[in-house]
Design a protein around this motif. Structure first.
Motif, PDB file in Angstrom:
ATOM      1  N   MET A 185      37.682  44.743  33.023  1.00 50.35           N
ATOM      2  CA  MET A 185      38.180  43.984  34.163  1.00 50.35           C
ATOM      3  C   MET A 185      37.438  42.656  34.241  1.00 50.35           C
ATOM      4  SD  MET A 185      38.596  46.951  37.119  1.00 50.35           S
ATOM      5  CE  MET A 185      36.941  47.578  36.918  1.00 50.35           C
ATOM      6  N   GLN A 186      38.185  41.575  34.297  1.00 53.24           N
ATOM      7  CA  GLN A 186      37.602  40.237  34.387  1.00 53.24           C
ATOM      8  C   GLN A 186      37.467  39.864  35.857  1.00 53.24           C
ATOM      9  OE1 GLN A 186      36.862  37.870  31.715  1.00 53.24           O
ATOM     10  NE2 GLN A 186      35.876  36.778  33.399  1.00 53.24           N
ATOM     11  N   GLY A 187      36.256  39.498  36.266  1.00 48.12           N
ATOM     12  CA  GLY A 187      36.092  39.124  37.663  1.00 48.12           C
ATOM     13  C   GLY A 187      34.648  38.853  38.023  1.00 48.12           C
ATOM     14  N   THR A 188      34.377  38.859  39.305  1.00 44.23           N
ATOM     15  CA  THR A 188      33.036  38.603  39.831  1.00 44.23           C
ATOM     16  C   THR A 188      32.346  39.936  40.080  1.00 44.23           C
ATOM     17  OG1 THR A 188      33.817  36.602  40.941  1.00 44.23           O
ATOM     18  CG2 THR A 188      31.729  37.531  41.715  1.00 44.23           C
ATOM     19  N   GLU A 189      31.157  40.101  39.488  1.00 40.57           N
ATOM     20  CA  GLU A 189      30.426  41.352  39.655  1.00 40.57           C
ATOM     21  C   GLU A 189      29.462  41.232  40.830  1.00 40.57           C
ATOM     22  OE1 GLU A 189      27.987  44.633  36.969  1.00 40.57           O
ATOM     23  OE2 GLU A 189      29.165  43.050  36.005  1.00 40.57           O
ATOM     24  N   VAL A 190      29.486  42.260  41.684  1.00 37.76           N
ATOM     25  CA  VAL A 190      28.613  42.281  42.860  1.00 37.76           C
ATOM     26  C   VAL A 190      28.047  43.688  43.032  1.00 37.76           C
ATOM     27  CG1 VAL A 190      29.853  40.436  44.068  1.00 37.76           C
ATOM     28  CG2 VAL A 190      30.518  42.820  44.450  1.00 37.76           C
ATOM     29  N   ILE A 233      26.067  50.504  45.206  1.00 38.59           N
ATOM     30  CA  ILE A 233      27.356  50.588  44.515  1.00 38.59           C
ATOM     31  C   ILE A 233      27.668  49.245  43.858  1.00 38.59           C
ATOM     32  CG2 ILE A 233      29.801  51.148  44.705  1.00 38.59           C
ATOM     33  CD1 ILE A 233      29.231  52.839  47.114  1.00 38.59           C
ATOM     34  N   ASP A 234      28.017  49.305  42.578  1.00 39.36           N
ATOM     35  CA  ASP A 234      28.391  48.112  41.819  1.00 39.36           C
ATOM     36  C   ASP A 234      29.911  47.985  41.809  1.00 39.36           C
ATOM     37  OD1 ASP A 234      25.684  48.010  41.257  1.00 39.36           O
ATOM     38  OD2 ASP A 234      25.892  48.881  39.255  1.00 39.36           O
ATOM     39  N   TYR A 235      30.370  46.753  42.004  1.00 37.75           N
ATOM     40  CA  TYR A 235      31.805  46.473  42.031  1.00 37.75           C
ATOM     41  C   TYR A 235      32.116  45.285  41.130  1.00 37.75           C
ATOM     42  CZ  TYR A 235      31.649  48.942  46.591  1.00 37.75           C
ATOM     43  OH  TYR A 235      31.452  49.841  47.609  1.00 37.75           O
ATOM     44  N   ILE A 236      33.395  45.161  40.788  1.00 38.95           N
ATOM     45  CA  ILE A 236      33.893  43.923  40.198  1.00 38.95           C
ATOM     46  C   ILE A 236      35.118  43.489  41.006  1.00 38.95           C
ATOM     47  CG2 ILE A 236      35.358  44.989  38.409  1.00 38.95           C
ATOM     48  CD1 ILE A 236      34.065  42.642  36.592  1.00 38.95           C
ATOM     49  N   THR A 273      38.430  41.533  41.235  1.00 32.99           N
ATOM     50  CA  THR A 273      39.498  40.932  40.430  1.00 32.99           C
ATOM     51  C   THR A 273      40.561  40.383  41.386  1.00 32.99           C
ATOM     52  OG1 THR A 273      40.639  43.063  40.240  1.00 32.99           O
ATOM     53  CG2 THR A 273      39.054  42.493  38.501  1.00 32.99           C
ATOM     54  N   ARG A 274      41.634  39.848  40.817  1.00 36.08           N
ATOM     55  CA  ARG A 274      42.716  39.280  41.631  1.00 36.08           C
ATOM     56  C   ARG A 274      43.978  40.108  41.491  1.00 36.08           C
ATOM     57  NH1 ARG A 274      41.606  34.810  45.114  1.00 36.08           N
ATOM     58  NH2 ARG A 274      39.619  33.968  44.386  1.00 36.08           N
ATOM     59  N   ASN A 275      44.616  40.366  42.620  1.00 33.14           N
ATOM     60  CA  ASN A 275      45.936  40.977  42.590  1.00 33.14           C
ATOM     61  C   ASN A 275      46.962  39.929  42.165  1.00 33.14           C
ATOM     62  OD1 ASN A 275      45.301  43.660  43.595  1.00 33.14           O
ATOM     63  ND2 ASN A 275      44.860  42.682  45.567  1.00 33.14           N
ATOM     64  N   THR A 276      48.176  40.373  41.868  1.00 33.58           N
ATOM     65  CA  THR A 276      49.221  39.445  41.418  1.00 33.58           C
ATOM     66  C   THR A 276      49.555  38.403  42.485  1.00 33.58           C
ATOM     67  OG1 THR A 276      50.852  41.093  42.106  1.00 33.58           O
ATOM     68  CG2 THR A 276      50.261  41.044  39.767  1.00 33.58           C
ATOM     69  N   ASP A 277      49.329  38.747  43.760  1.00 34.01           N
ATOM     70  CA  ASP A 277      49.611  37.781  44.831  1.00 34.01           C
ATOM     71  C   ASP A 277      48.430  36.848  45.112  1.00 34.01           C
ATOM     72  OD1 ASP A 277      47.791  39.423  46.067  1.00 34.01           O
ATOM     73  OD2 ASP A 277      49.108  40.031  47.709  1.00 34.01           O
ATOM     74  N   GLY A 278      47.362  36.985  44.288  1.00 35.35           N
ATOM     75  CA  GLY A 278      46.210  36.098  44.436  1.00 35.35           C
ATOM     76  C   GLY A 278      45.129  36.623  45.358  1.00 35.35           C
ATOM     77  N   SER A 279      45.383  37.751  46.010  1.00 34.88           N
ATOM     78  CA  SER A 279      44.376  38.319  46.911  1.00 34.88           C
ATOM     79  C   SER A 279      43.286  39.045  46.121  1.00 34.88           C
ATOM     80  CB  SER A 279      45.040  39.291  47.888  1.00 34.88           C
ATOM     81  OG  SER A 279      45.670  40.352  47.181  1.00 34.88           O
ATOM     82  N   ASP A 280      42.145  39.265  46.765  1.00 38.51           N
ATOM     83  CA  ASP A 280      41.021  39.933  46.107  1.00 38.51           C
ATOM     84  C   ASP A 280      41.257  41.430  46.005  1.00 38.51           C
ATOM     85  OD1 ASP A 280      39.262  37.669  45.736  1.00 38.51           O
ATOM     86  OD2 ASP A 280      38.920  37.689  47.898  1.00 38.51           O
ATOM     87  N   ARG A 281      40.835  42.006  44.897  1.00 34.93           N
ATOM     88  CA  ARG A 281      40.908  43.460  44.687  1.00 34.93           C
ATOM     89  C   ARG A 281      39.495  43.960  44.401  1.00 34.93           C
ATOM     90  NH1 ARG A 281      44.571  47.574  42.752  1.00 34.93           N
ATOM     91  NH2 ARG A 281      43.540  49.047  41.347  1.00 34.93           N
ATOM     92  N   ILE A 282      39.026  44.901  45.192  1.00 44.75           N
ATOM     93  CA  ILE A 282      37.681  45.468  45.040  1.00 44.75           C
ATOM     94  C   ILE A 282      37.774  46.697  44.135  1.00 44.75           C
ATOM     95  CG2 ILE A 282      35.782  46.608  46.240  1.00 44.75           C
ATOM     96  CD1 ILE A 282      36.531  44.914  48.715  1.00 44.75           C
ATOM     97  N   ASN A 283      37.081  46.642  43.003  1.00 46.84           N
ATOM     98  CA  ASN A 283      37.082  47.748  42.049  1.00 46.84           C
ATOM     99  C   ASN A 283      35.667  48.318  41.939  1.00 46.84           C
ATOM    100  OD1 ASN A 283      39.904  47.139  40.663  1.00 46.84           O
ATOM    101  ND2 ASN A 283      38.788  45.201  40.759  1.00 46.84           N
ATOM    102  N   MET A 284      35.509  49.615  42.144  1.00 46.95           N
ATOM    103  CA  MET A 284      34.198  50.239  42.008  1.00 46.95           C
ATOM    104  C   MET A 284      33.865  50.456  40.536  1.00 46.95           C
ATOM    105  SD  MET A 284      32.736  53.944  42.961  1.00 46.95           S
ATOM    106  CE  MET A 284      33.097  54.387  41.272  1.00 46.95           C
ATOM    107  N   LEU A 285      32.655  50.078  40.150  1.00 49.86           N
ATOM    108  CA  LEU A 285      32.198  50.288  38.785  1.00 49.86           C
ATOM    109  C   LEU A 285      31.311  51.520  38.666  1.00 49.86           C
ATOM    110  CD1 LEU A 285      31.228  46.661  37.651  1.00 49.86           C
ATOM    111  CD2 LEU A 285      33.263  47.961  36.994  1.00 49.86           C
ATOM    112  N   GLU A 286      30.346  51.641  39.578  1.00 48.03           N
ATOM    113  CA  GLU A 286      29.327  52.673  39.415  1.00 48.03           C
ATOM    114  C   GLU A 286      28.577  52.870  40.726  1.00 48.03           C
ATOM    115  OE1 GLU A 286      25.490  53.489  36.444  1.00 48.03           O
ATOM    116  OE2 GLU A 286      26.797  51.776  36.103  1.00 48.03           O
TER     117      GLU A 286
END
Length: 333
Positions: free
Chosen positions: A203-208, A279-282, A284-297
């Motif tokens: 997943m390409q995005g910002t890691e937090v 909790i680590d997240y990345i 990403t962007r949804n198709t409509d441009g909104s933020d999507r929070i994805n859990m990594l670990e």
């Protein structure tokens, strides 16, 4: 009125590749704890060698029957175990089961939740049922290396993808695979660390990353840290050799910050966690441009050196790590 100080064991070491990192976390914790309130001892565990590192440089053997040791001819019993082992046996439920058997309260989540969070593939599939966003992945067990062809893996997950140990507390054995020729060596690398390997969609995005703890009285979610590295991913060198920029608070909107903190609190409650988790997240962007929070670990025994994420976030929140640790200990008495 109780005047006797509680005896606290900082349990560190372990049998994973991150044994020495755990020792550094133990030193961090030792410096953070309130010595006026507690007697603090560092207990180093490796295999069957369990011992207390004494202030004078000597060590004392732990009696595994009751987790006691002898000091100046007297038996010292522990009131509480603060587990800071990264990997087995402190992050997968084994130490927790031991402390349950001898009735010593400890700092982490329960046996079941430690085992669950330690296995990334099982955890992802469990949390997916609660509408937590996670990457698609494939599980391979030792001996199943050829269960899927390279073409099948690419068709399902795309390239690049990650190959990582499914149940391991460290960054060892993780590879970012950019083409199918790299899958086989990446699997060999991962199987050196673990009997189960996970191939995960990239997943390409910002890691937090976000820390959290709760007591009977309060719920505390720390500020969000943004993780920026020029490495291929947040690997061992990025984690421990300074090849990373850690920005707290993260350079994201207040709305996204709140959403991340709310999701962290929600996952904490879903799992009925105990103590500090991270909790680590990345993002990403949804198709409509909104933020999507994805859990990594989920890290249930996060690093606790002075420069680790949690102490950074505690400082950014304007809190004192000494008080945080006291609250976590006293919550179980």
């Amino acid at each position: 009125m109780k005047t006797t100080k509680r005896n606290i064991a900082i349990v560190c070491g372990g049998d994973s590749s991150e044994h020495d990192v755990s020792l550094r976390s133990a030193q961090g914790l030792y410096s953070f704890f309130d010595k006026e309130r507690y007697n603090i001892f560092v207990v180093d565990i490796k295999g069957l060698d369990w011992h207390v590192n004494l202030d004078n440089g000597d060590s004392a053997k732990i009696d595994k029957n009751d987790f006691s040791f002898k000091l100046d001819g007297k038996t010292i019993w522990f009131d509480y175990a603060y587990i800071t082992i990264h990997g087995t046996p402190g992050e997968n439920g084994i130490m927790q089961g031991y402390f349950e058997l001898i009735n010593i309260p400890y700092s982490t989540s329960s046996v079941l939740i430690e085992a669950l969070t330690f296995d990334k593939y099982v955890l992802n599939n469990y949390l997916r049922a609660f509408n937590v966003n996670v990457a698609d992945s494939i599980l391979l067990r030792r001996g199943e290396e050829n269960k899927y062809s390279e073409a099948e893996i690419e068709a399902r997950l795309g390239m690049p993808c990650f190959v990582k140990p499914a149940a391991d507390g460290s960054s060892f054995g993780v590879s970012k695979v950019k083409n199918t020729d790299q899958i086989a060596p990446a699997l060999r690398n991962a199987f050196m660390e673990c009997d189960e390997v996970m191939i995960e969609q990239y997943m390409q995005g910002t890691e937090v990353t976000v820390g959290c703890y709760k007591t009977k009285e309060k719920s505390v979610v720390f500020p969000v840290t943004e993780v920026v590295t020029s490495n291929e991913f947040f690997d061992y060198d990025a984690k421990y050799n300074g090849q990373v920029q850690e920005i707290t608070p993260a350079r994201i909107s207040p709305e996204l910050t709140k959403a991340l903190q709310d999701e962290t609190s929600r996952i904490y409650d879903i799992l009925h966690c105990n103590g500090i988790i991270r909790i680590d997240y990345i993002i990403t962007r949804n198709t409509d441009g909104s933020d999507r929070i994805n859990m990594l670990e989920i890290n249930t025994t996060p690093g606790m050196t002075a420069t680790s994420f949690i102490p950074q976030q505690v400082r950014a929140a304007g809190l004192d790590i000494k008080d945080v640790l006291t609250e976590i200990v006293e919550n179980q008495f």
